[in-house]
Design an enzyme around this catalytic site. Structure first.
Site, short mmCIF file in Angstrom:
data_model
loop_
_atom_site.label_atom_id
_atom_site.label_comp_id
_atom_site.label_asym_id
_atom_site.label_seq_id
_atom_site.Cartn_x
_atom_site.Cartn_y
_atom_site.Cartn_z
N ALA A 243 0.80 -1.24 0.00
CA ALA A 243 0.00 0.00 0.00
C ALA A 243 0.83 1.29 0.00
O ALA A 243 0.31 2.34 -0.35
CB ALA A 243 -0.94 0.00 1.20
N LEU B 203 5.94 -10.60 0.87
CA LEU B 203 5.80 -11.62 -0.18
C LEU B 203 6.69 -12.83 0.07
O LEU B 203 6.43 -13.91 -0.44
CB LEU B 203 6.13 -11.01 -1.55
CG LEU B 203 5.19 -9.91 -2.03
CD1 LEU B 203 5.75 -9.22 -3.27
CD2 LEU B 203 3.80 -10.46 -2.31
N TYR C 281 13.52 -8.23 -14.15
CA TYR C 281 12.25 -7.60 -13.79
C TYR C 281 11.12 -8.08 -14.72
O TYR C 281 10.06 -8.50 -14.26
CB TYR C 281 12.37 -6.07 -13.84
CG TYR C 281 11.02 -5.40 -13.66
CD1 TYR C 281 10.37 -5.40 -12.43
CD2 TYR C 281 10.37 -4.79 -14.75
CE1 TYR C 281 9.12 -4.82 -12.28
CE2 TYR C 281 9.13 -4.20 -14.60
CZ TYR C 281 8.50 -4.22 -13.37
OH TYR C 281 7.26 -3.65 -13.23
N SER D 230 2.17 -6.02 -15.98
CA SER D 230 2.92 -4.98 -16.68
C SER D 230 2.85 -5.23 -18.19
O SER D 230 2.63 -6.36 -18.62
CB SER D 230 4.39 -5.05 -16.24
OG SER D 230 5.20 -4.25 -17.07
N LYS E 221 7.70 -10.23 -13.70
CA LYS E 221 6.31 -9.83 -13.96
C LYS E 221 5.58 -10.88 -14.81
O LYS E 221 4.45 -11.24 -14.54
CB LYS E 221 6.25 -8.47 -14.66
CG LYS E 221 6.79 -7.31 -13.86
CD LYS E 221 6.18 -7.19 -12.49
CE LYS E 221 4.72 -6.75 -12.47
NZ LYS E 221 4.21 -6.69 -11.07
N ALA F 193 1.87 -5.25 -4.84
CA ALA F 193 3.24 -5.42 -4.35
C ALA F 193 4.06 -6.35 -5.23
O ALA F 193 3.61 -7.43 -5.60
CB ALA F 193 3.21 -5.96 -2.92
N SER F 194 5.24 -5.92 -5.55
CA SER F 194 6.21 -6.73 -6.29
C SER F 194 7.50 -5.92 -6.36
O SER F 194 7.43 -4.70 -6.47
CB SER F 194 5.70 -6.99 -7.72
OG SER F 194 6.28 -8.15 -8.27
N PHE G 270 9.20 5.60 -24.33
CA PHE G 270 8.37 5.00 -23.29
C PHE G 270 6.89 5.03 -23.68
O PHE G 270 6.36 6.11 -23.96
CB PHE G 270 8.49 5.80 -21.98
CG PHE G 270 9.86 5.83 -21.39
CD1 PHE G 270 10.26 4.88 -20.46
CD2 PHE G 270 10.76 6.83 -21.75
CE1 PHE G 270 11.53 4.93 -19.91
CE2 PHE G 270 12.03 6.88 -21.21
CZ PHE G 270 12.42 5.93 -20.29
N ILE H 83 2.16 3.49 -7.10
CA ILE H 83 0.84 3.26 -7.70
C ILE H 83 -0.20 2.95 -6.61
O ILE H 83 -1.31 3.47 -6.63
CB ILE H 83 0.90 2.08 -8.71
CG1 ILE H 83 1.83 2.43 -9.88
CG2 ILE H 83 -0.50 1.74 -9.23
CD1 ILE H 83 2.08 1.28 -10.86
P1 NDP Z 1 6.96 0.83 -5.90
O1 NDP Z 1 8.36 0.38 -5.77
O2 NDP Z 1 6.59 2.17 -5.41
O3 NDP Z 1 6.00 -0.23 -5.25
C1 NDP Z 1 6.35 -1.56 -5.10
C2 NDP Z 1 5.64 -2.08 -3.86
O4 NDP Z 1 5.93 -3.47 -3.71
C3 NDP Z 1 6.11 -1.37 -2.59
O5 NDP Z 1 4.98 -1.05 -1.83
C4 NDP Z 1 6.94 -2.44 -1.91
O6 NDP Z 1 6.87 -2.37 -0.50
C5 NDP Z 1 6.25 -3.70 -2.37
N1 NDP Z 1 7.13 -4.85 -2.22
C6 NDP Z 1 8.31 -5.09 -2.85
N2 NDP Z 1 8.82 -6.25 -2.38
C7 NDP Z 1 7.96 -6.73 -1.45
C8 NDP Z 1 7.93 -7.87 -0.61
N3 NDP Z 1 8.93 -8.77 -0.59
N4 NDP Z 1 6.88 -8.03 0.22
C9 NDP Z 1 5.87 -7.12 0.26
N5 NDP Z 1 5.84 -6.02 -0.50
C10 NDP Z 1 6.88 -5.83 -1.35
O7 NDP Z 1 6.63 0.72 -7.45
P2 NDP Z 1 5.31 0.99 -8.28
O8 NDP Z 1 4.24 1.53 -7.44
O9 NDP Z 1 5.72 1.70 -9.48
O10 NDP Z 1 4.93 -0.51 -8.72
C11 NDP Z 1 3.81 -1.18 -8.21
C12 NDP Z 1 3.49 -2.37 -9.10
O11 NDP Z 1 3.22 -1.90 -10.41
C13 NDP Z 1 4.62 -3.38 -9.22
O12 NDP Z 1 4.02 -4.67 -9.26
C14 NDP Z 1 5.24 -3.05 -10.57
O13 NDP Z 1 5.86 -4.16 -11.13
C15 NDP Z 1 3.99 -2.65 -11.34
N6 NDP Z 1 4.25 -1.82 -12.51
C16 NDP Z 1 4.81 -0.58 -12.36
C17 NDP Z 1 5.02 0.22 -13.45
C18 NDP Z 1 5.61 1.60 -13.33
O14 NDP Z 1 5.99 2.18 -14.34
N7 NDP Z 1 5.70 2.16 -12.13
C19 NDP Z 1 4.68 -0.26 -14.81
C20 NDP Z 1 4.07 -1.55 -14.85
C21 NDP Z 1 3.86 -2.30 -13.73
P3 NDP Z 1 7.81 -1.39 0.35
O15 NDP Z 1 7.09 -0.09 0.29
O16 NDP Z 1 7.83 -2.03 1.68
O17 NDP Z 1 9.14 -1.35 -0.34
#
Ligand code: NDP
Length: 319
Positions: free
Chosen positions: A15, A68, A161, A131, A165, A88-89, A227, A19
């Site tokens: 959260a 995760l 990465y 993605s 995905k 989350a990822s 992009f 995004i």
């Molecule tokens: P962020 O890095 O801001 O968000 C990633 C989130 O994943 C964070 O909240 C992070 O938690 C959480 N996370 C990572 N590893 C773990 C774990 N082991 N356990 C629990 N939570 C975890 O990136 P975005 O918001 O940009 O990305 C969010 C999603 O959107 C991802 O799945 C990404 O692949 C996907 N995405 C993003 C794009 C972009 O351009 N931004 C494009 C396409 C897809 P913490 O805050 O604790 O680090």
């Protein structure tokens, strides 16, 4: 289409991310009860920021810890939840030394979330943030075509990465397909392009890193990168629609607004911020210099296969 009622509890994983914070905010604005997961509740400043995303929210944001890499952490997180938006990822700025650092949490974490959803018995639908990288973006992608939701990348051709995905999304579809009838849950997938827009979580992410690096003139040039971009607010809204629209279940949804060259991005930033003292680079880097830089710069190394390529996506389904 389902409506937000007092009883509708939505879980948003990760959260605190770029995004996810927009998803949480929009859900709260629509009146949903929202529970979010974070890896740690200890960072008081960050937690406070999340709690203040929607000051007029009907229901205060509930935050719980889940990771995760810790399957057991998801059972309490999904308790009594109707919809799960699994965002989350790991999304790092640099290629990790070991691919498994990304792939394992992405794939096994998604499976753990889905398993907990089935066990909870209350979950109707999971919306997964995948993605465009799982569709047609990266090495080996055919840049002469426009990709649709029918397309999949071959994971073995992708960087860590992209692989994480693609494999996580595949694992999610496989998981729900194999469920016996009595355990069925619905799955809808959002496949965003490169997400840009307001940062409301107060921290940097891979998306905002590009703009930050341009503003800070980390390099005196821009790479010849294109992009497919989408606004983070549209991405958040798409997740909520995919959660509630009957027709979204069982489908992928590409979400992209337009294609932009990095040079164009830099020019926009330069126009906007020049008067504030920012010296944004706007000249494309000559190929040989970029190649040399990639030998010691892991970020440049990660983007080298995309130099000069334009990846196009059909967004008809969401428009
Ligand atoms: P962020 O890095 O801001 O968000 C990633 C989130 O994943 C964070 O909240 C992070 O938690 C959480 N996370 C990572 N590893 C773990 C774990 N082991 N356990 C629990 N939570 C975890 O990136 P975005 O918001 O940009 O990305 C969010 C999603 O959107 C991802 O799945 C990404 O692949 C996907 N995405 C993003 C794009 C972009 O351009 N931004 C494009 C396409 C897809 P913490 O805050 O604790 O680090």
């Amino acid at each position: 289409m389902a409506e937000a009622t007092d009883a509708t509890l939505v879980l948003v994983t990760g959260a605190g991310g770029f995004i996810a914070t927009h998803i949480v905010k929009q859900l709260q604005e629509e009146g949903y009860r929202v529970r979010g997961t974070v890896r740690s509740l200890e960072d008081e400043e960050r937690i406070k920021k999340l709690k203040e995303l929607c000051p007029d929210a009907k229901h205060e944001l509930e935050l719980v810890e889940a990771d995760l890499t810790k399957p057991e952490s998801w059972e309490p997180a999904v308790k009594d939840v109707k919809y799960v938006i699994h965002v989350a990822s790991p999304f790092p700025t640099q290629t990790p030394k070991e691919e498994s650092e990304l792939i394992q949490p992405a794939v096994e974490g998604t499976q753990a979330v889905l398993k907990a959803c089935v066990a909870a018995k209350s979950v109707k639908r999971v919306v997964l943030t995948s993605s465009c990288a799982a569709v047609g973006w990266g090495p080996g992608a055919d840049t002469t075509k426009t990709f649709t939701e029918e397309d999949w990348m071959e994971p073995e051709k992708l960087n860590a990465y992209g692989k994480s995905k693609t494999l996580a999304e595949k694992a999610a579809w496989d998981y729900v397909k194999e469920l016996p009838d009595e355990d069925k849950i619905e799955l809808a997938v959002i496949n965003p392009a490169y997400v840009m827009g307001p940062v409301i979580n107060g921290s940097m992410s891979t998306s905002s890193e590009v703009v930050k690096r341009l503003l800070e003139r980390e390099k005196p040039f821009v790479a010849k990168l294109n992009f497919p971009v989408v606004d983070v607010r549209d991405v958040a809204a798409a997740h909520i629609k995919a959660m509630t629209l009957d027709d979204a279940a069982g489908k992928r949804h590409l979400i992209v607004n337009s294609n932009v060259w990095m040079k164009e991005m830099a020019t926009i930033l330069s126009k906007e911020f020049k008067t504030q003292g920012y010296n944004v680079p706007t000249a494309n880097c000559p190929g040989p210099i970029l190649w040399l830089t990639s030998l010691f710069d892991r970020t440049i190394k990660m983007v080298m296969p995309d130099i000069g390529k334009v990846y196009k996506f059909d967004n008809t389904r969401v428009s």
